[in-house]
Design a protein around this motif. Structure first.
Motif, PDB file in Angstrom:
ATOM      1  N   GLY A  65       1.855 -10.364  12.275  1.00 51.60           N
ATOM      2  CA  GLY A  65       2.252 -11.383  11.347  1.00 51.60           C
ATOM      3  C   GLY A  65       1.907 -11.300   9.837  1.00 51.60           C
ATOM      4  O   GLY A  65       2.042 -12.192   9.084  1.00 51.60           O
ATOM      5  N   ARG A  66       0.896 -10.501   9.593  1.00 51.24           N
ATOM      6  CA  ARG A  66       0.052 -10.399   8.428  1.00 51.24           C
ATOM      7  C   ARG A  66       0.126  -9.002   7.860  1.00 51.24           C
ATOM      8  O   ARG A  66       0.604  -7.961   8.465  1.00 51.24           O
ATOM      9  N   LEU A  67      -0.582  -8.708   6.584  1.00 53.14           N
ATOM     10  CA  LEU A  67      -0.517  -7.170   6.100  1.00 53.14           C
ATOM     11  C   LEU A  67      -1.744  -6.736   6.927  1.00 53.14           C
ATOM     12  O   LEU A  67      -2.749  -7.638   7.062  1.00 53.14           O
ATOM     13  N   PRO A  68      -1.991  -5.515   7.205  1.00 48.12           N
ATOM     14  CA  PRO A  68      -3.189  -4.973   7.632  1.00 48.12           C
ATOM     15  C   PRO A  68      -4.204  -5.030   6.718  1.00 48.12           C
ATOM     16  O   PRO A  68      -4.085  -4.743   5.496  1.00 48.12           O
ATOM     17  N   ALA A  69      -5.509  -5.845   7.151  1.00 48.91           N
ATOM     18  CA  ALA A  69      -6.718  -5.880   6.256  1.00 48.91           C
ATOM     19  C   ALA A  69      -7.129  -4.756   5.517  1.00 48.91           C
ATOM     20  O   ALA A  69      -7.191  -4.729   4.314  1.00 48.91           O
ATOM     21  N   MET A  70      -6.857  -3.695   6.092  1.00 50.10           N
ATOM     22  CA  MET A  70      -7.330  -2.324   5.443  1.00 50.10           C
ATOM     23  C   MET A  70      -6.244  -2.001   4.374  1.00 50.10           C
ATOM     24  O   MET A  70      -6.790  -1.791   3.126  1.00 50.10           O
ATOM     25  N   MET A  71      -5.039  -2.409   4.259  1.00 48.05           N
ATOM     26  CA  MET A  71      -4.159  -1.969   3.411  1.00 48.05           C
ATOM     27  C   MET A  71      -4.339  -3.147   2.151  1.00 48.05           C
ATOM     28  O   MET A  71      -4.458  -2.751   1.060  1.00 48.05           O
ATOM     29  N   VAL A  72      -4.685  -4.262   2.452  1.00 52.12           N
ATOM     30  CA  VAL A  72      -5.081  -5.262   1.347  1.00 52.12           C
ATOM     31  C   VAL A  72      -6.224  -4.882   0.581  1.00 52.12           C
ATOM     32  O   VAL A  72      -6.210  -4.738  -0.680  1.00 52.12           O
ATOM     33  N   SER A  73      -7.464  -4.573   1.209  1.00 56.01           N
ATOM     34  CA  SER A  73      -8.361  -4.172   0.519  1.00 56.01           C
ATOM     35  C   SER A  73      -7.953  -2.803  -0.396  1.00 56.01           C
ATOM     36  O   SER A  73      -8.560  -2.558  -1.537  1.00 56.01           O
ATOM     37  N   ARG A  74      -7.636  -1.971   0.218  1.00 58.32           N
ATOM     38  CA  ARG A  74      -7.143  -0.627  -0.784  1.00 58.32           C
ATOM     39  C   ARG A  74      -6.454  -0.911  -1.804  1.00 58.32           C
ATOM     40  O   ARG A  74      -6.581  -0.427  -2.947  1.00 58.32           O
ATOM     41  N   PHE A  75      -5.303  -1.964  -1.555  1.00 58.59           N
ATOM     42  CA  PHE A  75      -4.555  -2.195  -2.554  1.00 58.59           C
ATOM     43  C   PHE A  75      -4.868  -2.834  -3.801  1.00 58.59           C
ATOM     44  O   PHE A  75      -4.307  -2.859  -4.863  1.00 58.59           O
ATOM     45  N   ARG A  76      -5.993  -3.816  -3.250  1.00 56.85           N
ATOM     46  CA  ARG A  76      -6.817  -4.524  -4.541  1.00 56.85           C
ATOM     47  C   ARG A  76      -7.182  -3.830  -5.599  1.00 56.85           C
ATOM     48  O   ARG A  76      -7.331  -4.281  -6.415  1.00 56.85           O
ATOM     49  N   ARG A  77      -7.381  -2.484  -5.400  1.00 56.72           N
ATOM     50  CA  ARG A  77      -8.028  -1.676  -6.543  1.00 56.72           C
ATOM     51  C   ARG A  77      -6.912  -0.746  -7.332  1.00 56.72           C
ATOM     52  O   ARG A  77      -7.178  -0.088  -8.583  1.00 56.72           O
ATOM     53  N   VAL A  89       8.266  -4.951   3.703  1.00 60.03           N
ATOM     54  CA  VAL A  89       7.639  -4.969   5.076  1.00 60.03           C
ATOM     55  C   VAL A  89       8.138  -4.241   6.148  1.00 60.03           C
ATOM     56  O   VAL A  89       9.307  -4.541   5.980  1.00 60.03           O
ATOM     57  N   VAL A  90       7.604  -3.521   7.164  1.00 60.79           N
ATOM     58  CA  VAL A  90       8.370  -3.127   8.273  1.00 60.79           C
ATOM     59  C   VAL A  90       7.593  -3.520   9.569  1.00 60.79           C
ATOM     60  O   VAL A  90       6.570  -3.355   9.574  1.00 60.79           O
ATOM     61  N   TYR A  91       8.339  -4.121  10.530  1.00 65.47           N
ATOM     62  CA  TYR A  91       7.874  -4.536  11.522  1.00 65.47           C
ATOM     63  C   TYR A  91       8.712  -3.989  12.822  1.00 65.47           C
ATOM     64  O   TYR A  91       9.765  -3.473  12.818  1.00 65.47           O
ATOM     65  N   GLY A  92       7.844  -4.271  13.903  1.00 68.05           N
ATOM     66  CA  GLY A  92       8.297  -3.512  15.113  1.00 68.05           C
ATOM     67  C   GLY A  92       9.313  -4.458  15.898  1.00 68.05           C
ATOM     68  O   GLY A  92       9.294  -4.421  17.139  1.00 68.05           O
ATOM     69  N   ASN A  93      10.336  -5.205  15.301  1.00 62.53           N
ATOM     70  CA  ASN A  93      11.105  -5.878  16.066  1.00 62.53           C
ATOM     71  C   ASN A  93      11.017  -7.059  16.657  1.00 62.53           C
ATOM     72  O   ASN A  93      11.558  -7.827  17.621  1.00 62.53           O
ATOM     73  N   ARG A  94       9.536  -7.572  16.528  1.00 61.20           N
ATOM     74  CA  ARG A  94       9.259  -8.983  16.820  1.00 61.20           C
ATOM     75  C   ARG A  94       9.412  -9.812  15.769  1.00 61.20           C
ATOM     76  O   ARG A  94      10.395 -10.504  15.831  1.00 61.20           O
ATOM     77  N   ALA A  99       3.983 -11.940   6.734  1.00 61.90           N
ATOM     78  CA  ALA A  99       3.557 -10.600   5.825  1.00 61.90           C
ATOM     79  C   ALA A  99       4.248 -10.432   4.718  1.00 61.90           C
ATOM     80  O   ALA A  99       3.493  -9.985   3.617  1.00 61.90           O
ATOM     81  N   LEU A 100       5.663 -10.824   4.408  1.00 63.78           N
ATOM     82  CA  LEU A 100       6.290 -10.448   3.021  1.00 63.78           C
ATOM     83  C   LEU A 100       5.701 -11.613   2.011  1.00 63.78           C
ATOM     84  O   LEU A 100       5.672 -10.919   0.792  1.00 63.78           O
ATOM     85  N   LEU A 101       5.316 -12.551   2.325  1.00 61.59           N
ATOM     86  CA  LEU A 101       4.872 -13.622   1.519  1.00 61.59           C
ATOM     87  C   LEU A 101       3.426 -13.115   1.032  1.00 61.59           C
ATOM     88  O   LEU A 101       3.258 -13.095  -0.124  1.00 61.59           O
ATOM     89  N   GLU A 102       2.615 -12.628   1.971  1.00 63.79           N
ATOM     90  CA  GLU A 102       1.468 -12.144   1.736  1.00 63.79           C
ATOM     91  C   GLU A 102       1.340 -11.015   0.678  1.00 63.79           C
ATOM     92  O   GLU A 102       0.809 -10.796  -0.276  1.00 63.79           O
ATOM     93  N   LEU A 103       2.449 -10.163   0.851  1.00 62.19           N
ATOM     94  CA  LEU A 103       2.587  -8.995   0.173  1.00 62.19           C
ATOM     95  C   LEU A 103       3.076  -9.563  -1.354  1.00 62.19           C
ATOM     96  O   LEU A 103       2.453  -8.812  -2.517  1.00 62.19           O
ATOM     97  N   ARG A 104       3.898 -10.229  -1.422  1.00 60.62           N
ATOM     98  CA  ARG A 104       4.366 -10.865  -2.687  1.00 60.62           C
ATOM     99  C   ARG A 104       2.992 -11.237  -3.510  1.00 60.62           C
ATOM    100  O   ARG A 104       3.021 -11.147  -4.682  1.00 60.62           O
ATOM    101  N   ASP A 105       2.377 -12.226  -2.914  1.00 57.88           N
ATOM    102  CA  ASP A 105       1.104 -12.751  -3.422  1.00 57.88           C
ATOM    103  C   ASP A 105       0.072 -11.647  -3.801  1.00 57.88           C
ATOM    104  O   ASP A 105      -0.325 -12.065  -4.959  1.00 57.88           O
ATOM    105  N   LEU A 106       0.062 -10.708  -2.989  1.00 59.68           N
ATOM    106  CA  LEU A 106      -0.710  -9.576  -3.107  1.00 59.68           C
ATOM    107  C   LEU A 106      -0.487  -8.900  -4.394  1.00 59.68           C
ATOM    108  O   LEU A 106      -1.067  -8.657  -5.364  1.00 59.68           O
TER     109      LEU A 106
END
Ligand SMILES: Cc1cc2nc3c(=O)[nH]c(=O)nc-3n(C[C@H](O)[C@H](O)[C@H](O)COP(=O)(O)O)c2cc1C
Length: 266
Positions: A65-77, A89-94, A99-106
């Motif tokens: 339900g979130r962004l992968p933490a690793m993506m966030v740290s790499r994106f911050r650069r 965001v792309v999710y596995g049908n659950r 995650a989309l809000l987190e991506l917008r904020d990021l």
């Protein structure tokens, strides 16, 4: 606004996010395309400025339900420098939860200006023979919708003198975001009778958890369970054998069978 140069920025261990972004880019019809792949370990520590693009397409898979933490740290650069952005965001049908809000904020936090958003469906990373979850997605219908979305974004931005006056983009999700689950360390196991030591898994692992000289011993502490090594193994030698993951996979297989459809926000 003209759209000549587009930048595609993504984290995509099993390539579904990358495929969706490529289809959106096709619909957008930008003449020039640049790719910033945040997936490999080499992306760690690299900085990048988006100032040369007319638009950025930013994509990430949903993990719990979130962004992968690793993506966030790499994106911050990255430096957005006011570049208009389509966030996906792309999710596995659950569900994609926050995650989309987190991506917008990021995206906003590093200086992009989100102007459109989408949530698309990709085959679940845990999907396997005997436990299929959203198998084959994105399929032809998903990709057609992604291209149509790209076309709609083009229509929206080309009539604007600039993206500056646009209202902030509203997307579903809650803040505070869902907590990241505390997961016990685990990693895929290797069937030594099948492994040919070709090294594909080493190259595919986003965290560098699989050593070149002995691919059978993935470092459990570094594995993010993305399943890139499992899906990318040409010999089918790698599986997620952990009973806790098998239990989650079976639960998802039973409860996420109904097909979800892409959602877009313009
Ligand atoms: C650790 C982990 C957690 C996941 N959590 C979710 C989730 O909360 N909801 C969901 O629908 N899919 C979830 N998935 C599935 C992925 O979002 C989905 O398979 C996505 O298409 C993978 O993107 P990629 O191919 O770009 O790596 C998860 C996958 C992994 C590896």
């Amino acid at each position: 606004m003209e759209i000549d140069a587009a930048g595609l920025i993504y984290f995509s261990p099993t390539h579904t996010t990358r495929r969706i972004l490529a289809a959106i880019a096709e619909g957008l019809g930008a003449a020039g395309e640049c790719q910033v792949d945040l997936t490999p370990p080499a992306a760690e520590g690299q900085s990048f400025s988006a100032g040369v693009w007319d638009i950025a397409l930013i994509g990430a898979p949903v993990y719990a339900g979130r962004l992968p933490a690793m993506m966030v740290s790499r994106f911050r650069r990255l430096e957005g420098q006011g570049t208009p952005a389509v966030i996906v965001v792309v999710y596995g049908n659950r569900a994609y939860d926050d995650a989309l809000l987190e991506l917008r904020d990021l995206a906003v936090a590093v200086g992009f200006q989100p102007i459109a958003a989408g949530a698309f469906i990709g085959e679940h990373s845990y999907s396997a023979v005997g436990a299929p979850i959203a198998v084959g997605r994105p399929d032809a219908m998903d990709l057609a919708k992604a291209r149509a979305f790209g076309g709609a974004v083009r229509k929206k931005v080309t009539v604007l003198p600039s993206a500056a006056g646009l209202a902030p983009l509203s997307v579903p999700g809650n803040f505070p975001y869902k907590e990241h689950p505390q997961l016990p360390a685990t990693a895929p196991v290797v069937d030594q009778t099948r492994c040919t030591a070709c090294g594909q898994c080493v190259a595919l692992c986003p965290t560098g958890a699989i050593p070149q000289d002995d691919p059978a011993v993935a470092e459990k502490g570094r594995c993010i369970r993305c399943c890139a090594c499992i899906k990318g193994c040409p010999a089918g030698a790698r599986t997620m054998d952990d009973p806790r993951i098998r239990q989650v996979t079976e639960y998802l297989r039973q409860t996420c069978g109904d097909r979800k459809e892409p959602e877009t926000y313009l």
